[in-house]
Motif scaffolding. Structure first.
Motif, short mmCIF file in Angstrom:
data_model
loop_
_atom_site.label_atom_id
_atom_site.label_comp_id
_atom_site.label_asym_id
_atom_site.label_seq_id
_atom_site.Cartn_x
_atom_site.Cartn_y
_atom_site.Cartn_z
N GLN A 103 32.77 38.67 47.34
CA GLN A 103 31.98 37.44 47.28
C GLN A 103 31.87 36.93 45.84
O GLN A 103 31.90 35.72 45.60
N ALA A 104 31.77 37.83 44.86
CA ALA A 104 31.71 37.42 43.47
C ALA A 104 33.02 36.74 43.05
O ALA A 104 33.01 35.75 42.31
N CYS A 105 34.15 37.27 43.51
CA CYS A 105 35.45 36.65 43.19
C CYS A 105 35.55 35.26 43.80
O CYS A 105 36.08 34.33 43.16
N GLU A 106 35.05 35.09 45.00
CA GLU A 106 35.05 33.77 45.63
C GLU A 106 34.20 32.79 44.84
O GLU A 106 34.59 31.64 44.61
N CYS A 107 33.04 33.25 44.40
CA CYS A 107 32.14 32.40 43.63
C CYS A 107 32.77 32.03 42.29
O CYS A 107 32.70 30.87 41.86
N MET A 108 33.41 32.98 41.63
CA MET A 108 34.06 32.70 40.36
C MET A 108 35.14 31.64 40.52
O MET A 108 35.27 30.71 39.70
N GLN A 109 35.94 31.74 41.58
CA GLN A 109 37.02 30.79 41.80
C GLN A 109 36.49 29.42 42.21
O GLN A 109 36.92 28.39 41.68
N LEU A 110 35.55 29.41 43.14
CA LEU A 110 35.09 28.16 43.72
C LEU A 110 34.21 27.36 42.78
O LEU A 110 34.39 26.15 42.61
N VAL A 111 33.24 28.01 42.16
CA VAL A 111 32.25 27.31 41.34
C VAL A 111 32.71 27.16 39.90
O VAL A 111 32.53 26.10 39.29
N PHE A 112 33.33 28.21 39.36
CA PHE A 112 33.67 28.19 37.94
C PHE A 112 35.14 27.96 37.65
O PHE A 112 35.52 27.76 36.50
N GLY A 113 36.01 28.04 38.66
CA GLY A 113 37.42 27.81 38.43
C GLY A 113 38.09 28.95 37.69
O GLY A 113 38.96 28.73 36.85
N VAL A 114 37.68 30.20 38.00
CA VAL A 114 38.24 31.38 37.36
C VAL A 114 38.75 32.33 38.44
O VAL A 114 38.01 32.68 39.37
N ASP A 115 40.01 32.75 38.35
CA ASP A 115 40.59 33.69 39.29
C ASP A 115 40.48 35.11 38.76
O ASP A 115 40.70 35.35 37.56
N VAL A 116 40.16 36.04 39.64
CA VAL A 116 40.13 37.46 39.30
C VAL A 116 41.41 38.08 39.85
O VAL A 116 41.58 38.20 41.06
N LYS A 117 42.32 38.48 38.96
CA LYS A 117 43.62 38.97 39.38
C LYS A 117 43.77 40.46 39.06
O LYS A 117 43.50 40.89 37.93
N GLU A 118 44.23 41.21 40.04
CA GLU A 118 44.43 42.64 39.85
C GLU A 118 45.74 42.87 39.08
O GLU A 118 46.78 42.32 39.42
N VAL A 119 45.69 43.70 38.05
CA VAL A 119 46.88 43.98 37.26
C VAL A 119 47.36 45.42 37.42
O VAL A 119 48.52 45.72 37.14
N ASP A 120 46.47 46.31 37.86
CA ASP A 120 46.86 47.71 38.06
C ASP A 120 46.10 48.26 39.26
O ASP A 120 44.95 48.69 39.13
N PRO A 121 46.71 48.26 40.44
CA PRO A 121 46.02 48.75 41.65
C PRO A 121 45.58 50.21 41.53
O PRO A 121 44.54 50.58 42.09
N ARG A 122 46.35 51.01 40.83
CA ARG A 122 46.00 52.42 40.73
C ARG A 122 44.73 52.63 39.90
O ARG A 122 43.86 53.42 40.25
N GLU A 123 44.63 51.90 38.79
CA GLU A 123 43.47 52.01 37.92
C GLU A 123 42.37 51.01 38.28
O GLU A 123 41.28 51.06 37.69
N CYS A 124 42.65 50.12 39.22
CA CYS A 124 41.69 49.07 39.64
C CYS A 124 41.22 48.25 38.43
O CYS A 124 40.02 48.09 38.20
N THR A 125 42.18 47.71 37.70
CA THR A 125 41.86 46.85 36.57
C THR A 125 42.23 45.41 36.88
O THR A 125 43.16 45.15 37.64
N TYR A 126 41.51 44.49 36.28
CA TYR A 126 41.64 43.07 36.60
C TYR A 126 41.58 42.24 35.32
O TYR A 126 41.01 42.65 34.31
N VAL A 127 42.17 41.04 35.40
CA VAL A 127 42.04 40.06 34.34
C VAL A 127 41.46 38.79 34.93
O VAL A 127 41.61 38.51 36.13
#
Length: 265
Positions: A103-127
């Motif tokens: 839900q936080a990722c949806e809010c970031m994208q919809l309201v603020f125009g920021v995408d949360v993208k996963e860069v390392d599934p094993r370490e669960c890191t995002y940019v």
């Protein structure tokens, strides 16, 4: 907060005669919120799996806290990881991370125009990256919040009209989201100044008088910087992807729950 617990009708395009594309993009009243299909937004289990163990109001507070944390990370251009989010925000509610994060990722994208993208599934890191590559929020000072989510919505409305949209229809769209001309909004500021001055000067929008209109009427068009950074098809595809999200509820939630993120971080 009450609007999120009792969501109202989904946002509809303020046009007199909706075509099939417009109906798809802006949804119909009473639709349930849909999860985005983009790979940039994590997929989480349905909310119903957690509803009995934690009330909606508590989940709303957790989501607002996580959004505040993500906004601070976006401003400082730092990557994030699941372990950090658990330790900093969801320490006592680790089992609820999937639904709160989604839900936080949806809010970031919809309201603020920021995408949360996963860069390392094993370490669960995002940019955190701007939606559609828009750079209007490339530099944010303390206290400022990203506004690209609103810009995408305005560009989408113009694209639906073809090449231009009447000024009054833009203000009507914003009023549905409880963003009013002449009033300061805690996320977007004063919308007339933002749309007719800031984004015009930055080249994202054009604001001009309708030819031969008497009395004078005005309209919005895409600016050259918008064409350089994205395309109408990308914007329309984005809006189709978020079809069904309750824009007004998300905006009300973020405006109320994220207004003091610096103090709460």
């Amino acid at each position: 907060m009450s609007e999120l617990r009792q969501p109202e009708a989904d946002l509809q395009a303020p046009v007199q005669a909706q075509g099939p594309v417009e109906a798809q993009v802006f949804g119909a009243a009473g639709e349930e919120a849909a999860s985005p299909s983009s790979s940039s937004s994590p997929v989480a289990p349905s909310f119903s799996a957690y509803a009995e163990s934690l009330p909606q109001e508590a989940l709303t507070v957790l989501m607002a806290d996580l959004v505040a944390f993500l906004l601070l990370k976006y401003r400082t251009k730092e990557p994030i990881c699941k372990a950090e989010m658990l330790n900093m925000v969801l320490r006592d509610h680790r089992d609820h991370f999937p639904v709160v994060f989604s839900q936080a990722c949806e809010c970031m994208q919809l309201v603020f125009g920021v995408d949360v993208k996963e860069v390392d599934p094993r370490e669960c890191t995002y940019v955190l990256v701007p939606t559609l590559g828009l750079t209007c929020d490339a530099v944010l000072s303390d206290g400022q919040r990203p506004k690209a989510g609103l810009l995408v919505l305005i560009l989408g409305q113009i694209a639906l009209y073809g090449d231009r949209t009447p000024e009054e229809d833009v203000w009507e769209l914003l009023s549905i989201m409880e963003v009013y001309v002449g009033e300061q909004h805690c996320i977007y500021g004063e919308p007339r100044e933002l749309l007719t001055e800031v984004w015009v000067q930055e080249g994202y929008l054009e604001y001009r008088q309708v030819p031969h209109s008497d009395p004078a009427r005005y309209e919005f068009l895409w600016g050259p910087r918008a064409y350089a950074e994205t395309s109408k098809w990308q914007v329309l595809e984005h809006l189709l992807r978020v079809n069904g999200w309750d824009l007004r509820s998300f905006l009300s939630l973020c405006a109320e729950g994220v207004s003091d993120e610096e103090e709460g971080a």
